[in-house]
Design a protein around this motif. Structure first.
Motif, PDB file in Angstrom:
ATOM      1  N   GLU A  99       0.816  -1.213   0.000  1.00 20.08           N
ATOM      2  CA  GLU A  99       0.000   0.000   0.000  1.00 20.08           C
ATOM      3  C   GLU A  99       0.850   1.263   0.000  1.00 20.08           C
ATOM      4  O   GLU A  99       0.345   2.361   0.239  1.00 20.08           O
ATOM      5  N   LEU A 100       2.133   1.122  -0.303  1.00 16.77           N
ATOM      6  CA  LEU A 100       3.054   2.258  -0.290  1.00 16.77           C
ATOM      7  C   LEU A 100       2.938   3.033  -1.604  1.00 16.77           C
ATOM      8  O   LEU A 100       3.687   2.807  -2.545  1.00 16.77           O
ATOM      9  N   ASP A 101       1.972   3.952  -1.660  1.00 13.65           N
ATOM     10  CA  ASP A 101       1.772   4.731  -2.887  1.00 13.65           C
ATOM     11  C   ASP A 101       2.851   5.804  -3.010  1.00 13.65           C
ATOM     12  O   ASP A 101       3.634   6.053  -2.092  1.00 13.65           O
ATOM     13  N   ASP A 102       2.873   6.466  -4.164  1.00 18.74           N
ATOM     14  CA  ASP A 102       3.942   7.423  -4.458  1.00 18.74           C
ATOM     15  C   ASP A 102       3.987   8.574  -3.453  1.00 18.74           C
ATOM     16  O   ASP A 102       5.063   8.993  -3.010  1.00 18.74           O
ATOM     17  N   ASP A 103       2.838   9.104  -3.083  1.00 23.78           N
ATOM     18  CA  ASP A 103       2.811  10.233  -2.156  1.00 23.78           C
ATOM     19  C   ASP A 103       3.348   9.843  -0.786  1.00 23.78           C
ATOM     20  O   ASP A 103       4.111  10.590  -0.169  1.00 23.78           O
ATOM     21  N   THR A 104       2.952   8.671  -0.291  1.00 21.77           N
ATOM     22  CA  THR A 104       3.435   8.198   0.995  1.00 21.77           C
ATOM     23  C   THR A 104       4.933   7.942   0.955  1.00 21.77           C
ATOM     24  O   THR A 104       5.669   8.268   1.894  1.00 21.77           O
ATOM     25  N   LEU A 105       5.396   7.373  -0.152  1.00 21.30           N
ATOM     26  CA  LEU A 105       6.821   7.115  -0.314  1.00 21.30           C
ATOM     27  C   LEU A 105       7.616   8.417  -0.299  1.00 21.30           C
ATOM     28  O   LEU A 105       8.636   8.536   0.389  1.00 21.30           O
ATOM     29  N   ARG A 106       7.137   9.417  -1.063  1.00 20.85           N
ATOM     30  CA  ARG A 106       7.835  10.709  -1.098  1.00 20.85           C
ATOM     31  C   ARG A 106       7.879  11.355   0.280  1.00 20.85           C
ATOM     32  O   ARG A 106       8.901  11.912   0.701  1.00 20.85           O
ATOM     33  N   ARG A 107       6.745  11.307   0.996  1.00 20.55           N
ATOM     34  CA  ARG A 107       6.694  11.917   2.317  1.00 20.55           C
ATOM     35  C   ARG A 107       7.633  11.217   3.280  1.00 20.55           C
ATOM     36  O   ARG A 107       8.347  11.855   4.057  1.00 20.55           O
ATOM     37  N   GLY A 108       7.644   9.903   3.235  1.00 21.23           N
ATOM     38  CA  GLY A 108       8.531   9.151   4.112  1.00 21.23           C
ATOM     39  C   GLY A 108      10.001   9.449   3.841  1.00 21.23           C
ATOM     40  O   GLY A 108      10.800   9.610   4.768  1.00 21.23           O
ATOM     41  N   LEU A 109      10.345   9.531   2.575  1.00 20.28           N
ATOM     42  CA  LEU A 109      11.729   9.847   2.207  1.00 20.28           C
ATOM     43  C   LEU A 109      12.098  11.272   2.618  1.00 20.28           C
ATOM     44  O   LEU A 109      13.219  11.528   3.075  1.00 20.28           O
ATOM     45  N   GLU A 110      11.164  12.195   2.479  1.00 25.15           N
ATOM     46  CA  GLU A 110      11.429  13.585   2.873  1.00 25.15           C
ATOM     47  C   GLU A 110      11.707  13.683   4.363  1.00 25.15           C
ATOM     48  O   GLU A 110      12.648  14.363   4.795  1.00 25.15           O
ATOM     49  N   ILE A 111      10.900  13.002   5.165  1.00 25.52           N
ATOM     50  CA  ILE A 111      11.028  13.082   6.616  1.00 25.52           C
ATOM     51  C   ILE A 111      12.253  12.318   7.124  1.00 25.52           C
ATOM     52  O   ILE A 111      13.028  12.836   7.946  1.00 25.52           O
ATOM     53  N   ALA A 112      12.427  11.089   6.651  1.00 24.32           N
ATOM     54  CA  ALA A 112      13.399  10.189   7.255  1.00 24.32           C
ATOM     55  C   ALA A 112      14.699  10.035   6.477  1.00 24.32           C
ATOM     56  O   ALA A 112      15.622   9.364   6.952  1.00 24.32           O
ATOM     57  N   ALA A 113      14.812  10.641   5.303  1.00 23.98           N
ATOM     58  CA  ALA A 113      16.056  10.548   4.530  1.00 23.98           C
ATOM     59  C   ALA A 113      16.521  11.924   4.061  1.00 23.98           C
ATOM     60  O   ALA A 113      17.592  12.392   4.436  1.00 23.98           O
TER      61      ALA A 113
END
Length: 248
Positions: A99-113
């Motif tokens: 369920e890791l859609d593009d928006d969630t992936l981008r947000r996660g990368l922004e916050i944690a990477a």
């Protein structure tokens, strides 16, 4: 042990609560000066009040590209120097890989990477010999955690950067390490536990010490890694999880 931190100045992000605040507390208790930051002005001010005269605060969003420069300049304005950085930040959203859609992936990368990499890179460029950085990641950087797909993607990226940067800045006498926490009694952990109490119980039972960590226990490790006492330690990922990880 005297960590020889008296008079040194450290930036601590995500510092109003949890593991960031615990690290700021440990640094102040060792005689260091700290500039604490979080996205909330009220929470930042409360942290400064709790930490006392050796602390200053500046509310800032870590995902804002201008935040590193603001914090660097503020630290030098307040304390006349900058000796290191502890990077803590909010966790990426929970969810499974399918369920890791593009928006969630981008947000996660922004916050944690992206955000922690950005500030670590910019602070590293400002530090002289003896400078030190610790980036908080997660045990998901070494072993994927069920239900935290976004974290499982972002954390290894951050740790890869830490290793790479260590090789570049080591010749200047500047160090950087990653710190991988397990389950600690923080608001973030309680939030995840409310969504999946069985996972929390499983995590506790998987730990050799069979308990949740006190944030002060991680703060003590972070303060050591930031200190001159850890002067030959760099480019490493340090796990503080009560022995939960299956590997070493």
């Amino acid at each position: 042990m005297d960590l020889d931190l008296s008079g040194r100045c450290f930036l601590v992000t995500g510092a109003s609560k949890g593991l960031g605040f615990a690290t700021a507390r440990a640094l102040v208790d060792e005689g260091a000066n700290v500039v604490v930051s979080s996205s909330s002005e009220d929470n930042t001010a409360a942290a400064v009040a709790a930490l006392g005269d050796n602390a200053r605060g500046l509310a800032a969003d870590l995902t804002d590209p201008g935040t590193p420069r603001r914090l660097i300049d503020y630290a030098r304005e307040q304390f006349g120097r900058l000796d290191g950085l502890f990077v803590s930040h909010g966790g990426p959203p929970a969810g499974v890989a399918s369920e890791l859609d593009d928006d969630t992936l981008r947000r996660g990368l922004e916050i944690a990477a992206i955000a922690p990499i950005r500030i670590a890179r910019e602070v590293a460029a400002e530090l002289g010999e003896g400078g030190s950085i610790v980036v908080l990641t997660s045990t998901s950087g070494a072993q994927p955690l069920t239900g935290l797909a976004s974290s499982n993607v972002a954390r290894p990226a951050t740790q890869g950067f830490v290793k790479d940067l260590a090789n570049e800045i080591g010749s200047r006498g500047v160090r950087i390490n990653a710190l991988l926490p397990g389950t600690f009694e923080t608001e973030r952990a309680l939030e995840l536990a409310a969504k999946n109490p069985a996972a929390r119980e499983k995590s506790i039972n998987a730990a050799a010490l069979r308990r949740v960590g006190d944030p002060a226990e991680l703060g003590a490790v972070a303060a050591f890694l930031l200190s001159p006492k850890a002067s030959y330690v760099t480019g490493a990922a340090w796990t503080v999880d009560g022995g939960r990880r299956a590997g070493m």
